[in-house]
Scaffold this active site. Sequence first.
Site, PDB file in Angstrom:
ATOM      1  N   CYS A 110      43.655  27.336 -40.357  1.00 15.55           N
ATOM      2  CA  CYS A 110      44.737  27.869 -39.513  1.00 15.55           C
ATOM      3  C   CYS A 110      45.693  28.670 -40.384  1.00 15.55           C
ATOM      4  O   CYS A 110      46.038  28.245 -41.495  1.00 15.55           O
ATOM      5  CB  CYS A 110      45.481  26.714 -38.839  1.00 15.55           C
ATOM      6  SG  CYS A 110      46.793  27.238 -37.721  1.00 15.55           S
ATOM      7  N   HIS A 153      41.078  27.284 -30.008  1.00 12.55           N
ATOM      8  CA  HIS A 153      42.016  27.100 -31.123  1.00 12.55           C
ATOM      9  C   HIS A 153      43.347  27.799 -30.791  1.00 12.55           C
ATOM     10  O   HIS A 153      44.420  27.236 -30.996  1.00 12.55           O
ATOM     11  CB  HIS A 153      41.418  27.670 -32.412  1.00 12.55           C
ATOM     12  CG  HIS A 153      42.304  27.548 -33.612  1.00 12.55           C
ATOM     13  ND1 HIS A 153      42.030  26.728 -34.668  1.00 12.55           N
ATOM     14  CD2 HIS A 153      43.475  28.168 -33.909  1.00 12.55           C
ATOM     15  CE1 HIS A 153      43.007  26.825 -35.574  1.00 12.55           C
ATOM     16  NE2 HIS A 153      43.896  27.696 -35.129  1.00 12.55           N
ATOM     17  N   GLU A 154      43.259  29.027 -30.259  1.00 14.16           N
ATOM     18  CA  GLU A 154      44.483  29.787 -29.967  1.00 14.16           C
ATOM     19  C   GLU A 154      45.232  29.243 -28.754  1.00 14.16           C
ATOM     20  O   GLU A 154      46.463  29.143 -28.781  1.00 14.16           O
ATOM     21  CB  GLU A 154      44.146  31.271 -29.756  1.00 14.16           C
ATOM     22  CG  GLU A 154      43.453  31.933 -30.935  1.00 14.16           C
ATOM     23  CD  GLU A 154      44.152  31.690 -32.263  1.00 14.16           C
ATOM     24  OE1 GLU A 154      43.451  31.629 -33.280  1.00 14.16           O
ATOM     25  OE2 GLU A 154      45.399  31.522 -32.287  1.00 14.16           O
ATOM     26  N   HIS A 157      47.359  26.381 -29.591  1.00 14.69           N
ATOM     27  CA  HIS A 157      48.656  26.750 -30.169  1.00 14.69           C
ATOM     28  C   HIS A 157      49.713  26.950 -29.080  1.00 14.69           C
ATOM     29  O   HIS A 157      50.893  26.639 -29.297  1.00 14.69           O
ATOM     30  CB  HIS A 157      48.558  28.043 -30.999  1.00 14.69           C
ATOM     31  CG  HIS A 157      48.089  27.839 -32.408  1.00 14.69           C
ATOM     32  ND1 HIS A 157      48.682  26.959 -33.302  1.00 14.69           N
ATOM     33  CD2 HIS A 157      47.073  28.422 -33.098  1.00 14.69           C
ATOM     34  CE1 HIS A 157      48.047  27.013 -34.468  1.00 14.69           C
ATOM     35  NE2 HIS A 157      47.069  27.886 -34.367  1.00 14.69           N
TER      36      HIS A 157
HETATM   37  O1  LIG Z   1      45.520  30.132 -37.256  1.00 12.37           O
HETATM   38  C1  LIG Z   1      44.952  30.723 -36.344  1.00 12.37           C
HETATM   39  O2  LIG Z   1      45.179  30.489 -35.163  1.00 12.37           O
HETATM   40  C2  LIG Z   1      43.876  31.679 -36.709  1.00 12.37           C
HETATM   41  C3  LIG Z   1      42.648  30.967 -37.170  1.00 12.37           C
HETATM   42  C4  LIG Z   1      41.745  30.871 -35.973  1.00 12.37           C
HETATM   43  C5  LIG Z   1      40.543  30.015 -36.034  1.00 12.37           C
HETATM   44  C6  LIG Z   1      40.294  29.147 -37.073  1.00 12.37           C
HETATM   45  C7  LIG Z   1      39.124  28.369 -37.063  1.00 12.37           C
HETATM   46  C8  LIG Z   1      38.250  28.439 -36.018  1.00 12.37           C
HETATM   47  C9  LIG Z   1      38.518  29.296 -34.996  1.00 12.37           C
HETATM   48  C10 LIG Z   1      39.647  30.071 -35.003  1.00 12.37           C
HETATM   49  C11 LIG Z   1      42.184  31.776 -38.351  1.00 12.37           C
HETATM   50  O3  LIG Z   1      41.356  32.780 -37.945  1.00 12.37           O
HETATM   51  S1  LIG Z   1      41.582  30.802 -39.630  1.00 12.37           S
HETATM   52  C12 LIG Z   1      40.892  31.863 -40.749  1.00 12.37           C
HETATM   53  C13 LIG Z   1      39.562  32.398 -40.370  1.00 12.37           C
HETATM   54  C14 LIG Z   1      39.271  33.669 -40.742  1.00 12.37           C
HETATM   55  C15 LIG Z   1      38.031  34.206 -40.442  1.00 12.37           C
HETATM   56  C16 LIG Z   1      37.081  33.441 -39.760  1.00 12.37           C
HETATM   57  C17 LIG Z   1      37.381  32.154 -39.361  1.00 12.37           C
HETATM   58  C18 LIG Z   1      38.635  31.621 -39.685  1.00 12.37           C
HETATM   59 NI    NI Z   2      45.745  28.292 -35.962  1.00 11.60          NI
END
Ligand SMILES: O=C(O)C[C@@H](Cc1ccccc1)[C@H](O)SCc1ccccc1
Ligand code: NI
Length: 183
Positions: A110, A153-154, A157
């Site tokens: 995250c 995941h989003e 949040h």
């Molecule tokens: O913090 C966030 O919401 C963004 C996350 C989203 C995410 C993480 C894990 C699984 C699904 C979605 C970031 O994208 S974490 C970094 C990342 C970068 C590239 C590919 C996967 C995760």
């Molecule tokens: Ni996140």
Amino acid sequence: MITMEDIVREGHPALRKVTDEVELPPSEQDVKTLEAMLEYLKNSQDEQVCDRYGLRPGVGLAAPQINVNKRMLAVHFIDLNDKLYSYGIFNPKIVSHSVERTYLSTGEGCLSVDREVPGYVGRYRRITVKGTDLEGNDLKLRLKDYASIVFQHEIDHLNGVMFYDHIDPDNPFKEPEGAKPVD
Ligand SMILES: O=C(O)C[C@@H](Cc1ccccc1)[C@H](O)SCc1ccccc1
Ligand code: NI
């Protein structure tokens, strides 16, 4: 442009709030903010821009992560079938989901969490999401596997939920009930 300084980290109260619906049609400010969130994701996946501004790569970003208490999120990624998902969405809502679950065998990270939190994060394998896109059009997306995980995941949040809330503290690598890994 949004940089890492704009992204709040765990412990910040914004990450534990249930965010407010965005009034539609969205204001100019809301559109600008959501466009900036989408631009962050694109910048973070451009090696030169990412290095120049010290960005962490991301495939999704939710408004609470930039301390904006609104139900809006951006995603920008290509799934394992080479399909591009690039959206800014107001008031996204999971309107249906499969019983079947899935997870990433690598676990999740995250942008608001500056540490590794190992463990499987159980997610619905399929979801249908409704919302309003940046152009003000109604949106209905049927998502599965990796795309489904990113959106969950989003959307978590927007409800003050962090990915590690789903990890079993007693057995972090216990396979979620009836789940098959995406990867
Ligand atoms: O913090 C966030 O919401 C963004 C996350 C989203 C995410 C993480 C894990 C699984 C699904 C979605 C970031 O994208 S974490 C970094 C990342 C970068 C590239 C590919 C996967 C995760
Ligand atoms: Ni996140």
